[in-house]
Design a protein around this motif. Sequence first.
Motif, PDB file in Angstrom:
ATOM      1  N   ILE A   1       4.629   2.311   9.836  1.00 49.97           N
ATOM      2  CA  ILE A   1       3.349   2.752   9.267  1.00 49.97           C
ATOM      3  C   ILE A   1       2.751   3.921  10.041  1.00 49.97           C
ATOM      4  N   ASN A   2       2.895   3.971  11.350  1.00 51.59           N
ATOM      5  CA  ASN A   2       2.321   5.084  12.107  1.00 51.59           C
ATOM      6  C   ASN A   2       2.947   6.415  11.713  1.00 51.59           C
ATOM      7  N   ALA A   3       4.234   6.435  11.436  1.00 51.19           N
ATOM      8  CA  ALA A   3       4.899   7.669  11.028  1.00 51.19           C
ATOM      9  C   ALA A   3       4.428   8.143   9.655  1.00 51.19           C
ATOM     10  N   LEU A   4       3.946   7.215   8.837  1.00 52.33           N
ATOM     11  CA  LEU A   4       3.483   7.555   7.488  1.00 52.33           C
ATOM     12  C   LEU A   4       2.013   7.941   7.441  1.00 52.33           C
ATOM     13  N   GLY A   5       1.261   7.614   8.452  1.00 44.77           N
ATOM     14  CA  GLY A   5      -0.160   7.958   8.444  1.00 44.77           C
ATOM     15  C   GLY A   5      -1.052   6.928   9.079  1.00 44.77           C
ATOM     16  N   GLY A   6      -0.489   5.865   9.601  1.00 48.70           N
ATOM     17  CA  GLY A   6      -1.283   4.858  10.277  1.00 48.70           C
ATOM     18  C   GLY A   6      -1.862   3.818   9.352  1.00 48.70           C
ATOM     19  N   SER A   7      -2.594   2.902   9.928  1.00 47.59           N
ATOM     20  CA  SER A   7      -3.117   1.771   9.164  1.00 47.59           C
ATOM     21  C   SER A   7      -4.129   2.193   8.117  1.00 47.59           C
ATOM     22  N   GLY A   8      -4.696   3.381   8.239  1.00 51.89           N
ATOM     23  CA  GLY A   8      -5.620   3.890   7.232  1.00 51.89           C
ATOM     24  C   GLY A   8      -4.916   4.722   6.174  1.00 51.89           C
ATOM     25  N   LEU A   9      -3.647   4.446   5.933  1.00 49.10           N
ATOM     26  CA  LEU A   9      -2.847   5.244   5.003  1.00 49.10           C
ATOM     27  C   LEU A   9      -3.472   5.308   3.620  1.00 49.10           C
TER      28      LEU A   9
ATOM     29  N   ILE B   1       0.840  -1.201   0.000  1.00 50.85           N
ATOM     30  CA  ILE B   1       0.000   0.000   0.000  1.00 50.85           C
ATOM     31  C   ILE B   1       0.874   1.249   0.000  1.00 50.85           C
ATOM     32  N   VAL B   2       1.920   1.245   0.807  1.00 52.35           N
ATOM     33  CA  VAL B   2       2.836   2.385   0.849  1.00 52.35           C
ATOM     34  C   VAL B   2       3.502   2.580  -0.511  1.00 52.35           C
ATOM     35  N   ASP B   3       3.966   1.508  -1.121  1.00 50.27           N
ATOM     36  CA  ASP B   3       4.601   1.610  -2.445  1.00 50.27           C
ATOM     37  C   ASP B   3       3.645   2.240  -3.455  1.00 50.27           C
TER      38      ASP B   3
ATOM     39  N   ASN C   1      11.103  -2.406  10.605  1.00 47.74           N
ATOM     40  CA  ASN C   1      11.176  -0.956  10.412  1.00 47.74           C
ATOM     41  C   ASN C   1      10.493  -0.499   9.120  1.00 47.74           C
ATOM     42  N   LEU C   2      10.090  -1.441   8.294  1.00 43.12           N
ATOM     43  CA  LEU C   2       9.409  -1.095   7.050  1.00 43.12           C
ATOM     44  C   LEU C   2       7.929  -0.893   7.321  1.00 43.12           C
ATOM     45  N   PRO C   3       7.287  -0.009   6.628  1.00 45.35           N
ATOM     46  CA  PRO C   3       7.830   0.870   5.600  1.00 45.35           C
ATOM     47  C   PRO C   3       8.699   1.983   6.197  1.00 45.35           C
ATOM     48  N   THR C   4       9.665   2.438   5.407  1.00 48.92           N
ATOM     49  CA  THR C   4      10.565   3.514   5.818  1.00 48.92           C
ATOM     50  C   THR C   4      10.774   4.480   4.664  1.00 48.92           C
ATOM     51  N   LEU C   5      10.681   5.767   4.974  1.00 47.93           N
ATOM     52  CA  LEU C   5      11.016   6.818   4.018  1.00 47.93           C
ATOM     53  C   LEU C   5      12.150   7.656   4.585  1.00 47.93           C
ATOM     54  N   PHE C   6      13.180   7.879   3.786  1.00 45.91           N
ATOM     55  CA  PHE C   6      14.250   8.813   4.124  1.00 45.91           C
ATOM     56  C   PHE C   6      14.085  10.010   3.200  1.00 45.91           C
ATOM     57  N   CYS C   7      14.129  11.198   3.756  1.00 49.72           N
ATOM     58  CA  CYS C   7      13.902  12.430   2.999  1.00 49.72           C
ATOM     59  C   CYS C   7      15.193  13.245   2.998  1.00 49.72           C
ATOM     60  N   TYR C   8      15.747  13.451   1.798  1.00 48.30           N
ATOM     61  CA  TYR C   8      17.031  14.135   1.641  1.00 48.30           C
ATOM     62  C   TYR C   8      16.866  15.442   0.889  1.00 48.30           C
ATOM     63  N   ARG C   9      17.693  16.395   1.251  1.00 49.96           N
ATOM     64  CA  ARG C   9      17.776  17.669   0.539  1.00 49.96           C
ATOM     65  C   ARG C   9      19.126  18.298   0.860  1.00 49.96           C
ATOM     66  N   TYR C  10      19.718  18.938  -0.108  1.00 51.27           N
ATOM     67  CA  TYR C  10      21.031  19.574   0.037  1.00 51.27           C
ATOM     68  C   TYR C  10      22.094  18.581   0.491  1.00 51.27           C
TER      69      TYR C  10
END
Length: 147
Positions: free
Chosen positions: A87-95, A35-37, A68-77
């Motif tokens: 999943i909770n960091a991404l929006g929870g089970s209702g993502l 679902i995250v993908d 630890n999945l799903p995991t997103l790393f956000c890079y800039r500069y």
Amino acid sequence: NREVNEACRSGTWVIVNLTRHTSSLSARHDEICDIVDETIRELAVKFEQVKFVFISSTSAIENWPAENLPTLFCYRYGKMQHQLIGINALGGSGLNVDRLEWRLARLGIVETDLEEDPLPHNKSAEFRSHSKVFTDDFCDDDYDGVD
């Protein structure tokens, strides 16, 4: 790879989605990762100014725990700015697309027309930012694990 590195250094947001290499902890966990993908693919179409990449977790970080999945790393500069682990960091089970868009907007990665979290009553899925644990140096010319 070079395109991602240059984008990262130039100020473009690069979102790295760590994907599972094989089946993970359970069928439910696999479904959540799928679902995250799909959600990220939809956001990539909507936010073309952000570079979204998918990398197998085990290719990106040796021994990265499947839990630890799903995991997103956000890079800039050229530096990791944020990481969203689980999943909770991404929006929870209702993502869904709106919930993840809301979180990315709260981090300043995208601009949104959403006026509030699509499911603000769900306190267990409340937005959380995680402190950096791993290397800041994703944008490295020797790294060739980017799709």
